[in-house]
Design a protein around this motif. Structure first.
Motif, PDB file in Angstrom:
ATOM      1  N   LYS A   1      52.481  54.643  36.971  1.00 56.67           N
ATOM      2  CA  LYS A   1      52.122  55.020  37.627  1.00 56.67           C
ATOM      3  C   LYS A   1      51.758  54.256  38.771  1.00 56.67           C
ATOM      4  CE  LYS A   1      48.862  57.695  35.267  1.00 56.67           C
ATOM      5  NZ  LYS A   1      49.467  57.920  33.240  1.00 56.67           N
ATOM      6  N   GLN A   2      51.446  53.619  39.790  1.00 64.41           N
ATOM      7  CA  GLN A   2      51.156  52.750  41.477  1.00 64.41           C
ATOM      8  C   GLN A   2      49.681  53.196  41.629  1.00 64.41           C
ATOM      9  OE1 GLN A   2      54.224  51.971  43.071  1.00 64.41           O
ATOM     10  NE2 GLN A   2      53.237  51.030  44.502  1.00 64.41           N
ATOM     11  N   TYR A   3      49.430  51.973  41.549  1.00 65.44           N
ATOM     12  CA  TYR A   3      48.161  52.508  42.869  1.00 65.44           C
ATOM     13  C   TYR A   3      48.093  52.002  44.051  1.00 65.44           C
ATOM     14  CZ  TYR A   3      46.370  53.273  37.532  1.00 65.44           C
ATOM     15  OH  TYR A   3      46.435  53.937  36.045  1.00 65.44           O
ATOM     16  N   LYS A   4      47.324  53.233  44.702  1.00 70.49           N
ATOM     17  CA  LYS A   4      48.014  52.600  46.332  1.00 70.49           C
ATOM     18  C   LYS A   4      46.761  51.907  46.549  1.00 70.49           C
ATOM     19  CE  LYS A   4      51.655  55.669  46.626  1.00 70.49           C
ATOM     20  NZ  LYS A   4      52.622  56.532  47.528  1.00 70.49           N
ATOM     21  N   GLY A   5      46.395  51.551  48.293  1.00 70.12           N
ATOM     22  CA  GLY A   5      45.480  51.126  48.767  1.00 70.12           C
ATOM     23  C   GLY A   5      44.979  49.782  48.674  1.00 70.12           C
ATOM     24  N   HIS A   6      45.433  48.904  47.854  1.00 67.11           N
ATOM     25  CA  HIS A   6      45.594  47.835  47.232  1.00 67.11           C
ATOM     26  C   HIS A   6      45.266  47.241  49.301  1.00 67.11           C
ATOM     27  CE1 HIS A   6      43.646  43.671  45.106  1.00 67.11           C
ATOM     28  NE2 HIS A   6      45.019  42.942  45.351  1.00 67.11           N
ATOM     29  N   HIS A   7      44.755  45.494  49.606  1.00 63.25           N
ATOM     30  CA  HIS A   7      45.550  45.273  50.441  1.00 63.25           C
ATOM     31  C   HIS A   7      45.918  43.406  49.711  1.00 63.25           C
ATOM     32  CE1 HIS A   7      46.405  43.916  54.534  1.00 63.25           C
ATOM     33  NE2 HIS A   7      45.450  42.707  54.579  1.00 63.25           N
ATOM     34  N   ASN A   8      47.526  42.796  49.753  1.00 62.62           N
ATOM     35  CA  ASN A   8      47.423  41.090  49.661  1.00 62.62           C
ATOM     36  C   ASN A   8      48.287  41.398  50.583  1.00 62.62           C
ATOM     37  OD1 ASN A   8      46.907  38.985  48.693  1.00 62.62           O
ATOM     38  ND2 ASN A   8      47.708  39.561  46.276  1.00 62.62           N
ATOM     39  N   GLU A   9      48.512  39.720  50.916  1.00 64.36           N
ATOM     40  CA  GLU A   9      49.357  38.834  51.039  1.00 64.36           C
ATOM     41  C   GLU A   9      49.687  37.882  50.709  1.00 64.36           C
ATOM     42  OE1 GLU A   9      48.628  38.954  55.636  1.00 64.36           O
ATOM     43  OE2 GLU A   9      48.677  41.243  56.088  1.00 64.36           O
ATOM     44  N   TYR A  10      48.668  37.354  50.584  1.00 65.28           N
ATOM     45  CA  TYR A  10      49.413  35.760  49.836  1.00 65.28           C
ATOM     46  C   TYR A  10      48.540  35.622  49.118  1.00 65.28           C
ATOM     47  CZ  TYR A  10      45.612  34.650  53.297  1.00 65.28           C
ATOM     48  OH  TYR A  10      44.515  34.340  54.133  1.00 65.28           O
ATOM     49  N   ALA A  11      47.166  35.786  48.564  1.00 60.49           N
ATOM     50  CA  ALA A  11      46.419  35.834  47.123  1.00 60.49           C
ATOM     51  C   ALA A  11      46.514  35.991  46.068  1.00 60.49           C
ATOM     52  CB  ALA A  11      44.396  35.687  47.855  1.00 60.49           C
ATOM     53  N   ILE A  12      46.188  34.694  44.786  1.00 57.97           N
ATOM     54  CA  ILE A  12      46.036  35.262  43.745  1.00 57.97           C
ATOM     55  C   ILE A  12      44.857  36.220  43.466  1.00 57.97           C
ATOM     56  CG2 ILE A  12      45.745  33.951  41.381  1.00 57.97           C
ATOM     57  CD1 ILE A  12      47.899  31.772  43.033  1.00 57.97           C
ATOM     58  N   LEU A  13      44.552  37.269  43.355  1.00 57.36           N
ATOM     59  CA  LEU A  13      43.748  37.864  43.419  1.00 57.36           C
ATOM     60  C   LEU A  13      43.890  38.956  42.184  1.00 57.36           C
ATOM     61  CD1 LEU A  13      43.541  39.255  46.366  1.00 57.36           C
ATOM     62  CD2 LEU A  13      42.044  37.856  45.468  1.00 57.36           C
ATOM     63  N   PRO A  14      43.099  39.301  41.347  1.00 57.90           N
ATOM     64  CA  PRO A  14      43.103  39.558  39.911  1.00 57.90           C
ATOM     65  C   PRO A  14      42.327  41.405  39.657  1.00 57.90           C
ATOM     66  CG  PRO A  14      40.591  38.457  39.983  1.00 57.90           C
ATOM     67  CD  PRO A  14      41.125  38.442  41.441  1.00 57.90           C
ATOM     68  N   VAL A  15      42.608  42.077  38.821  1.00 58.00           N
ATOM     69  CA  VAL A  15      42.626  43.350  38.720  1.00 58.00           C
ATOM     70  C   VAL A  15      41.765  43.461  37.628  1.00 58.00           C
ATOM     71  CG1 VAL A  15      44.322  44.278  40.086  1.00 58.00           C
ATOM     72  CG2 VAL A  15      44.578  43.804  37.618  1.00 58.00           C
ATOM     73  N   HIS A  16      40.823  44.075  37.093  1.00 57.15           N
ATOM     74  CA  HIS A  16      39.495  44.943  36.087  1.00 57.15           C
ATOM     75  C   HIS A  16      40.833  45.870  35.960  1.00 57.15           C
ATOM     76  CE1 HIS A  16      37.656  40.855  37.290  1.00 57.15           C
ATOM     77  NE2 HIS A  16      38.003  40.919  38.241  1.00 57.15           N
ATOM     78  N   VAL A  17      40.398  46.023  34.332  1.00 58.71           N
ATOM     79  CA  VAL A  17      40.840  47.817  33.902  1.00 58.71           C
ATOM     80  C   VAL A  17      38.918  47.996  33.099  1.00 58.71           C
ATOM     81  CG1 VAL A  17      42.373  48.534  32.551  1.00 58.71           C
ATOM     82  CG2 VAL A  17      43.103  47.262  34.407  1.00 58.71           C
ATOM     83  N   ASN A  18      38.712  49.256  32.818  1.00 62.05           N
ATOM     84  CA  ASN A  18      37.692  49.337  31.874  1.00 62.05           C
ATOM     85  C   ASN A  18      38.361  50.702  31.282  1.00 62.05           C
ATOM     86  OD1 ASN A  18      36.390  47.854  34.245  1.00 62.05           O
ATOM     87  ND2 ASN A  18      35.159  47.798  33.023  1.00 62.05           N
ATOM     88  N   GLU A  19      38.921  50.208  30.253  1.00 61.06           N
ATOM     89  CA  GLU A  19      39.437  51.777  30.006  1.00 61.06           C
ATOM     90  C   GLU A  19      38.922  52.656  28.955  1.00 61.06           C
ATOM     91  OE1 GLU A  19      43.186  51.770  27.456  1.00 61.06           O
ATOM     92  OE2 GLU A  19      42.761  49.836  27.364  1.00 61.06           O
ATOM     93  N   GLU A  20      37.644  51.925  28.487  1.00 60.80           N
ATOM     94  CA  GLU A  20      36.410  53.214  28.067  1.00 60.80           C
ATOM     95  C   GLU A  20      35.662  53.701  29.541  1.00 60.80           C
ATOM     96  OE1 GLU A  20      32.088  52.733  26.179  1.00 60.80           O
ATOM     97  OE2 GLU A  20      33.513  50.811  25.918  1.00 60.80           O
ATOM     98  N   GLU A  21      35.761  53.311  30.823  1.00 60.86           N
ATOM     99  CA  GLU A  21      35.173  54.232  31.746  1.00 60.86           C
ATOM    100  C   GLU A  21      36.083  54.569  32.556  1.00 60.86           C
ATOM    101  OE1 GLU A  21      34.670  50.964  31.210  1.00 60.86           O
ATOM    102  OE2 GLU A  21      32.463  51.039  30.800  1.00 60.86           O
ATOM    103  N   GLY A  22      37.753  54.474  32.030  1.00 59.48           N
ATOM    104  CA  GLY A  22      38.912  54.871  32.887  1.00 59.48           C
ATOM    105  C   GLY A  22      38.567  54.561  33.681  1.00 59.48           C
ATOM    106  N   LEU A  23      38.332  53.345  34.655  1.00 59.78           N
ATOM    107  CA  LEU A  23      38.512  52.545  36.052  1.00 59.78           C
ATOM    108  C   LEU A  23      39.317  51.356  36.253  1.00 59.78           C
ATOM    109  CD1 LEU A  23      35.118  53.078  36.371  1.00 59.78           C
ATOM    110  CD2 LEU A  23      36.096  54.967  37.267  1.00 59.78           C
TER     111      LEU A  23
END
Length: 446
Positions: free
Chosen positions: A357-379
């Protein structure tokens, strides 16, 4: 995409090099180089103006509650009917209900109470990280005179109508940049906090372990814990191991190597890499460490083995086209979420080493940015370099909501977020916490 601007020409209007077409005035304007105050019409200023107009419009829509349902025909009554008719499983019903609630979240500002009056409203939030139970938030704040200050926010007050939290910072400062933070379970779950500090000038970098009890309202004489610090080279990332086969171990992602250290014995293992390690996470079912590199490579290490010359120790290898900034293992540990500096977020199947799967719309060019997974809520939640917070459905990668920042977009105003259905503990309130500038906001479920 909120990062797009009026610089994108209409297909019917030819694009002229060095000129900008204003659709409202129906004419071309010359683009001027540089950032000259006497010649303000530059590509950067036009793009910033367009982004700011869109942000203000989205904020106004949120205040008026004019948001539309992200999926056609999806509302609470339809979901309930389908559930009662047996057309939806309990898992699918709960997931879709969470999607509806996310779309209706409203922003409210949180009051920050602190024994130290200098905390509230003077220092900008840089990083916030929640413990496993989401009862406490560890914060890293930029201070006015330079450097960083640490603190812990107790979220128990979120269950009250006053919407207030208690913050304890205990006056711990550092004049060095904090690159990475994670919670550590040394004496009990989430007993300590692990920090990686960047070296400056003649001062080397270090990995520090602070007891969470230091940031407590209890008597200072009743604060057990272990306070230690290890000198290391430039550290980009860190992770704590919860698997009993590598007990009391943490890892640091360094420049072209990975360092695994046992806190109690001081024993170290070094694994050489071909690139800087920007993201790390340990598996819990096995003593395996996953690493994301500046080169775009993702690989795993079994920390039980010894690094020998001529022996290949990389078990799983995945590749992105850009530097990997964040990795998150899903609960069953068959899938891994990874984000990179090209703004791509991919879900990898570790059994087949393929992107599913690929999740589109995220914007990044040079920053170290985290992602947060919440499986119980499916988000899935991520904050982009454009300062927009986006929430996707884990199930089908559908973009559910794009939340604008309360502040204009800038490098020092990228929000840091925490999402949970139990903010403040098992009886806590669900929603999203957003720390931006000196403010803390709560996006609560209706």
């Amino acid at each position: 995409d909120p990062s797009s601007s009026s610089l994108t020409q209409n297909s019917a209007v030819p694009e002229l090099p060095g000129f900008y077409y204003d659709s409202e005035k129906n004419r071309y304007f010359r683009l001027l180089p540089g950032h000259n105050n006497y010649n303000p019409l530059t590509k950067e200023s036009i793009q910033y103006k367009a982004m700011e107009c869109k942000r203000l419009r989205l904020l106004e829509e949120e205040l008026k509650q004019t948001k539309k349902t992200t999926r056609a025909g999806l509302n609470s009554s339809v979901l309930l009917q389908k559930r009662q008719m047996g057309l939806l499983s309990s898992t699918s019903y709960c997931r879709l209900v969470h999607e509806l609630k996310v779309n209706c979240m409203q922003r409210r500002k949180i009051e920050i109470h602190s024994p130290d009056s200098s905390v509230g409203g003077t220092n900008n939030f840089k990083i916030i990280v929640a413990d496993v139970a989401c009862e406490r938030i560890f914060t890293v704040n930029d201070v006015e005179h330079g450097g960083c200050k640490y603190g812990i926010i107790n979220l128990s007050g979120l269950g009250k109508e006053s919407l207030a939290v208690e913050m304890y910072d205990n006056l711990y400062f550092t004049n060095r940049k904090v690159n990475s933070v994670c919670w550590a379970s040394l004496t009990h779950p989430d007993s300590h906090v692990k920090l990686c500090l960047m070296g400056i000038a003649e001062t080397p970098g270090c990995a520090s372990l602070l007891p969470a009890s230091l940031f407590s309202s209890t008597n200072p004489g009743d604060r057990p814990g272990m306070l230690c610090s290890f000198k290391i080279s430039t550290a980009w990332s860190c992770a704590w191991c919860l698997n009993p086969q590598a007990d009391n171990c943490f890892s640091t992602g360094l420049t072209r190597r990975v360092l695994v250290t046992n806190v109690m014995t001081g024993h170290r293992q070094t694994f050489g890499t071909s690139s800087d390690v920007l993201a790390q996470q340990f598996a819990t079912q096995t003593p395996v460490l996953y690493n994301g590199c500046r080169s775009g490579e993702i690989f795993s290490i079994d920390v039980r083995q010894r690094n020998r010359k001529g022996q290949s120790w990389k078990a799983i290898r995945l590749f992105h086209d850009s530097a990997v900034t964040s990795i998150r293992l899903l609960q069953a540990e068959h899938y891994l979420m990874a984000a990179d500096m090209a703004g791509k977020i991919k879900l990898w199947d570790l059994r087949t080493a393929k992107c599913v799967k690929q999740y589109k719309g995220h914007h990044n060019e040079y920053a170290i940015l985290p992602v947060h997974v919440n499986e119980e809520e499916g988000l899935l939640t991520a904050v982009g370099q454009d300062c927009y917070t986006r929430i996707w459905s884990l199930q089908d990668a559908h973009l559910l909501r794009t939340i604008p920042s309360p502040y204009p977009s800038s490098k020092d105003a990228i929000p840091s977020v925490v999402f949970s259905s139990r903010l403040g503990g098992s009886r806590g309130v669900p929603g999203l916490l957003m720390a931006v500038k000196q403010d803390l906001y709560h996006f609560s479920y209706n």
